[in-house]
Motif scaffolding. Sequence first.
Motif, PDB file in Angstrom:
ATOM      1  N   ARG A  78       0.876  -1.129  -0.004  1.00 14.38           N
ATOM      2  CA  ARG A  78      -0.026  -0.090   0.098  1.00 14.38           C
ATOM      3  C   ARG A  78       0.693   1.362  -0.053  1.00 14.38           C
ATOM      4  O   ARG A  78       0.534   2.194  -0.649  1.00 14.38           O
ATOM      5  CB  ARG A  78      -0.785   0.107   1.355  1.00 14.38           C
ATOM      6  CG  ARG A  78      -2.036  -0.980   1.071  1.00 14.38           C
ATOM      7  CD  ARG A  78      -3.247  -0.279   2.128  1.00 14.38           C
ATOM      8  NE  ARG A  78      -2.891  -0.194   3.422  1.00 14.38           N
ATOM      9  CZ  ARG A  78      -2.816  -1.246   4.181  1.00 14.38           C
ATOM     10  NH1 ARG A  78      -3.454  -2.361   3.729  1.00 14.38           N
ATOM     11  NH2 ARG A  78      -2.810  -1.217   5.465  1.00 14.38           N
ATOM     12  N   ARG A  81       2.488   2.043  -3.312  1.00 21.00           N
ATOM     13  CA  ARG A  81       1.655   2.595  -4.435  1.00 21.00           C
ATOM     14  C   ARG A  81       1.708   3.996  -4.691  1.00 21.00           C
ATOM     15  O   ARG A  81       1.031   4.190  -5.552  1.00 21.00           O
ATOM     16  CB  ARG A  81       0.109   2.123  -4.195  1.00 21.00           C
ATOM     17  CG  ARG A  81      -0.016   0.223  -4.241  1.00 21.00           C
ATOM     18  CD  ARG A  81      -1.277  -0.103  -4.601  1.00 21.00           C
ATOM     19  NE  ARG A  81      -1.454  -1.518  -4.403  1.00 21.00           N
ATOM     20  CZ  ARG A  81      -1.011  -2.294  -5.451  1.00 21.00           C
ATOM     21  NH1 ARG A  81      -0.387  -1.790  -6.361  1.00 21.00           N
ATOM     22  NH2 ARG A  81      -1.027  -3.621  -5.137  1.00 21.00           N
ATOM     23  N   LEU A 111      -4.930   8.957   1.321  1.00 20.79           N
ATOM     24  CA  LEU A 111      -4.444   7.725   1.452  1.00 20.79           C
ATOM     25  C   LEU A 111      -2.879   7.602   1.929  1.00 20.79           C
ATOM     26  O   LEU A 111      -2.368   6.912   2.697  1.00 20.79           O
ATOM     27  CB  LEU A 111      -4.478   6.762   0.381  1.00 20.79           C
ATOM     28  CG  LEU A 111      -6.029   6.212   0.026  1.00 20.79           C
ATOM     29  CD1 LEU A 111      -6.009   5.526  -1.249  1.00 20.79           C
ATOM     30  CD2 LEU A 111      -6.746   5.665   1.108  1.00 20.79           C
TER      31      LEU A 111
ATOM     32  N   ALA C 175      -9.067   1.325  -7.242  1.00 19.50           N
ATOM     33  CA  ALA C 175      -8.729   1.775  -5.881  1.00 19.50           C
ATOM     34  C   ALA C 175      -8.010   1.092  -5.096  1.00 19.50           C
ATOM     35  O   ALA C 175      -7.234   1.572  -4.205  1.00 19.50           O
ATOM     36  CB  ALA C 175     -10.362   1.388  -5.209  1.00 19.50           C
ATOM     37  N   VAL C 176      -7.700  -0.249  -5.505  1.00 23.26           N
ATOM     38  CA  VAL C 176      -6.641  -1.103  -4.791  1.00 23.26           C
ATOM     39  C   VAL C 176      -5.082  -0.265  -5.222  1.00 23.26           C
ATOM     40  O   VAL C 176      -4.622  -0.137  -4.528  1.00 23.26           O
ATOM     41  CB  VAL C 176      -6.412  -2.397  -5.165  1.00 23.26           C
ATOM     42  CG1 VAL C 176      -5.491  -3.335  -4.937  1.00 23.26           C
ATOM     43  CG2 VAL C 176      -8.051  -2.953  -4.697  1.00 23.26           C
ATOM     44  N   ALA C 178      -4.586   2.720  -5.854  1.00 20.93           N
ATOM     45  CA  ALA C 178      -4.328   4.020  -5.456  1.00 20.93           C
ATOM     46  C   ALA C 178      -3.602   3.703  -4.013  1.00 20.93           C
ATOM     47  O   ALA C 178      -3.361   4.758  -3.539  1.00 20.93           O
ATOM     48  CB  ALA C 178      -5.676   4.775  -5.538  1.00 20.93           C
ATOM     49  N   GLY C 179      -3.828   2.573  -3.398  1.00 24.26           N
ATOM     50  CA  GLY C 179      -3.304   2.297  -2.240  1.00 24.26           C
ATOM     51  C   GLY C 179      -4.554   2.342  -1.204  1.00 24.26           C
ATOM     52  O   GLY C 179      -4.094   2.152   0.305  1.00 24.26           O
ATOM     53  N   ASN C 180      -5.722   1.921  -1.480  1.00 25.85           N
ATOM     54  CA  ASN C 180      -6.656   1.966  -0.525  1.00 25.85           C
ATOM     55  C   ASN C 180      -6.536   0.546   0.254  1.00 25.85           C
ATOM     56  O   ASN C 180      -6.269  -0.477  -0.349  1.00 25.85           O
ATOM     57  CB  ASN C 180      -8.165   1.587  -1.203  1.00 25.85           C
ATOM     58  CG  ASN C 180      -8.645   3.220  -1.584  1.00 25.85           C
ATOM     59  OD1 ASN C 180      -9.048   3.750  -0.568  1.00 25.85           O
ATOM     60  ND2 ASN C 180      -8.563   3.353  -2.651  1.00 25.85           N
ATOM     61  N   PRO C 181      -6.606   0.506   1.735  1.00 28.56           N
ATOM     62  CA  PRO C 181      -6.648  -0.760   2.434  1.00 28.56           C
ATOM     63  C   PRO C 181      -7.893  -1.413   2.121  1.00 28.56           C
ATOM     64  O   PRO C 181      -8.952  -1.024   1.719  1.00 28.56           O
ATOM     65  CB  PRO C 181      -6.657  -0.101   3.829  1.00 28.56           C
ATOM     66  CG  PRO C 181      -6.852   1.199   3.948  1.00 28.56           C
ATOM     67  CD  PRO C 181      -6.812   1.600   2.502  1.00 28.56           C
ATOM     68  N   ARG C 184     -11.225  -0.181   3.290  1.00 29.88           N
ATOM     69  CA  ARG C 184     -11.869   1.080   2.453  1.00 29.88           C
ATOM     70  C   ARG C 184     -12.367   0.780   0.932  1.00 29.88           C
ATOM     71  O   ARG C 184     -13.208   1.316   0.705  1.00 29.88           O
ATOM     72  CB  ARG C 184     -10.605   1.939   2.396  1.00 29.88           C
ATOM     73  CG  ARG C 184     -11.316   3.281   2.675  1.00 29.88           C
ATOM     74  CD  ARG C 184      -9.860   4.319   2.929  1.00 29.88           C
ATOM     75  NE  ARG C 184     -10.516   5.648   2.861  1.00 29.88           N
ATOM     76  CZ  ARG C 184     -10.924   6.330   1.399  1.00 29.88           C
ATOM     77  NH1 ARG C 184     -10.480   5.810   0.498  1.00 29.88           N
ATOM     78  NH2 ARG C 184     -11.550   7.598   1.650  1.00 29.88           N
TER      79      ARG C 184
END
Lengths: 324, 325, 283
Positions: A78, A81, A111, C175-176, C178-181, C184
Amino acid sequence: MSPVLSVRNLIHRFPGGVHAVNDVSFDIAAGETLGLVGESGSGKSTIGLLVTRLLAPTGGQILFEGEDITHLGAAALRKLRARLQIVFQDPWGALNPRMTIGHLMEEPLTLHGQGDAASRAAEIRRLADRVRLPAASLARYPHELSGGQLQRVSIARAIANRPKLIVLDEPTSSLDLSVRAGILQLLDELQRESGVAMLFISHDLETVRLVSHRVAVLYLGRVAEQAPAEQLFANPAHPYTQVLLSAHLPPDPLVKLRRHEVVGEIPSPVNLPPGCFFAGGCPLVRPDCTTGPPPFEEVEAGHRAACVRITDGTNHLTPAEERP
Amino acid sequence: MTLLDVQDLHVEFVARGLDNQLRIARALNGVSFTVAAGEVVGLVGETGAGKSLTALAAMGLLRPPARIPRGSIRFEGQEIIGQPDRVLEKIRGRRMAMIVQSPLTSLDPLKRVGDQLVRMQRVHGTARGAAARAKAEAMLAAVRIPDPARRMQAWPHELSGGMAQRVLIAMALVNDPALIIADEPTTGLDVTVQAQVLDTLRDIVAARNLGALVITHDLGVVAHYCQRVAVMFAGQIIEDGPVQQVFARPAHPYTQALIASTPGRIAQLGWTLTGGTPPDLYNLPTGCLYRDRCPRATTACLAPPPRIAVSDSHGAACHFAGEAA
Amino acid sequence: MSFTHVLGIARRSPTFAVGFGIILVFAVMAALADVIAPLPPTLSFPYATLKPPGTDPFLWGSDGNGMDVFSRTIHGARYAFGIALPAGVIMAVVGIPLGLIAGWRGGWVDEILLRILDVLRAFPTIILALAIVAATGQGFLNVILVVGFLDSPIFARIVRAEVLSLRNATFVRAAVAAGNPEWRVLLVHILPNAILGATAQLPLRMAWAVRISATLAFIGIGVQAPAPEWGAMIRQGSEYVISGEWWVALFPGLALIAMVLGLNLAGDGLSDLLDPKRRATGK
């Protein structure tokens, strides 16, 4: 200088035994665009998903800024990213229909912990301005924007955290010609400003030629040829590249077409032959093509092709008859 | 001989918005062109320009909420607009055939390829029984499907995209039509397959002296497979002429912008900012519809531009078409 | 929401407008039952049993206990909403998270959900409900809980189907990327898009709840007479149909039909309204 992205012997199999990516290696340096061309089933989009770790590779290694990210855990991924981004083909489907454009552009900033609400609002306006999106569209929902504008939103999201690499998976393929040019120009400007590396995936040879510094041609999940863009288009070495280029229709009636035809059947990605995957369709096939994987021979400096005929220089298809 | 003669065709859609107001989208605004036997005419334009709508109108396939307030479509001298379906059904698939973009969804998944070709002939009463089967097989051979006798027994799902498109061409041709309308016939096919399918189509059209209307957004297809081209913008044909002339000396600023935004030209000439949104079909301006995007626009453009001939067969709907850019 | 908007919605889905109108009438009845009804619903006139409609003061006649059928039918709307709303809430509260997790994660949650659904498909729900209510006691609260929980898996399946189709949507992948957990992605990106389709199903499921609760009362389980519940009233009235006192069962029966019809129409209309493909063109 070490490359931003190094892909080594990447392999991916889908359930059902589909060999989507078969031993692919390439590097991308900062400020460089590598074009990845291929037809359907070449594995080009799969490579985009693997490189951004949206898919977990079956084998091989992915190095991003020197760090091995092949098996990175969810939390580390994450964080990564922020620096490793992707833009998808379908601008209409790539944005959450229930979020406003402003919200969508704010998300990557939130984020990755960029500033407070006020500084984020300022940053969103700057981003919108940068991708030439009217400020009024920030309050709108995706269905109220055109395809070109939506793709600008996706690009704004991708560059929000100043990434080092952006994977562009057919970013202009579903856009109209005049809109397409604007997006390509924007990408070109962004790269010049920030030195971001780009992996540009496309089936469109003209576009790839325009935007790429180097090009890799894929055939059934294997790199058939890799070269600086101008060398590849001027002197295609692999018979498949020659066939591919000859089938292209330049938008100019004065350019004469010289068509090389594919002769046989394309092998199934479930059951790939041991030798060159193109052997079944290649007009220049000879017995040693089918024995084992062809060597990735150097044609000239920085230009390699996976064909057994490179060494003796018999890799060029004889020009077909000129077509009216 | 003129096969298809479209004159001043207007098509509009009536819709009711959330605010309960009736709104009219003027999708086609005076489209005129002809297709003669033995020629391939390209209809090119961007999304929403009205290309496919023109094709549907020509086939007599428009249904409400679309309506035709004005214009004429003559096929082999007969007016199409206003004809009942039973008359049109005798023309469609018989004298005038259509090839659509998605070949796999256009074939009946529950019928073998050969049976579909036979049915096509039986429906139109052109042939039946053994004669129809022989004709079907000959058509498959004509569209260069290898081993046509075996392919007659194939199911649609066994065909690759390129093969399915060839079968569709065979279906379109099996009743010996005079006119073929191909709507984005190779969009979605791979480059190598596209070239083969287009070669096949062109050779058949030439050999049988058919007329063909090819609808595409791909300038490459137009450049290499069409003799004449009509460029559409906002439901109008803004330029038409022989392909070589239009590409060499585009007379309308929109055509110029379109050609300038091909990657090859960008590589030669650099970035020229193009784009912009097409006009709102619900609220069309008067005068030239390209005015808002046009670098050459003046007050003269508030009046509708006439078609100005730049040579005897090449013209553009622009006040400045005759002048140098 | 101006008048023209209302008119616009009515034009785009007359089905929804009619259904919503019916529900609205019943809602007013339930809310203002004490005002509308001329008599208290359980007030008994022992010397005026089974009076035909029009006999003063019984507009729709009186029942076997000498209670006013009209007043009781009006008050019955309270029981209908009393079952429909809480059962709907239970379905949403239990069904949405269940469907969300089953659709997104798959695995054992999905397996269990699917097996429960198999069981529900195999048994007629009315028998199941009957058995559970009979076993756990016959209070109104029990009926609500049983009906709500029995229908939750069905609601979960609707949400699950939406999630399954969204799971591979490009915007979810984006969305993944973009770094969404994960939480979220699920709550911010999938949920708002998944419940839209499920929302349209809610009135249909509520109609089912009303029907089941009336059926239980009719059989004699669940709400008991003399409570003014339509099912219980129909049961009571059914005894007099043969002897000619038709009004005791007819009016609550009509009310039940109208309410279920209203909810069904509203649900059908809602799915039309919410389906973007069927939205009228024009912005």
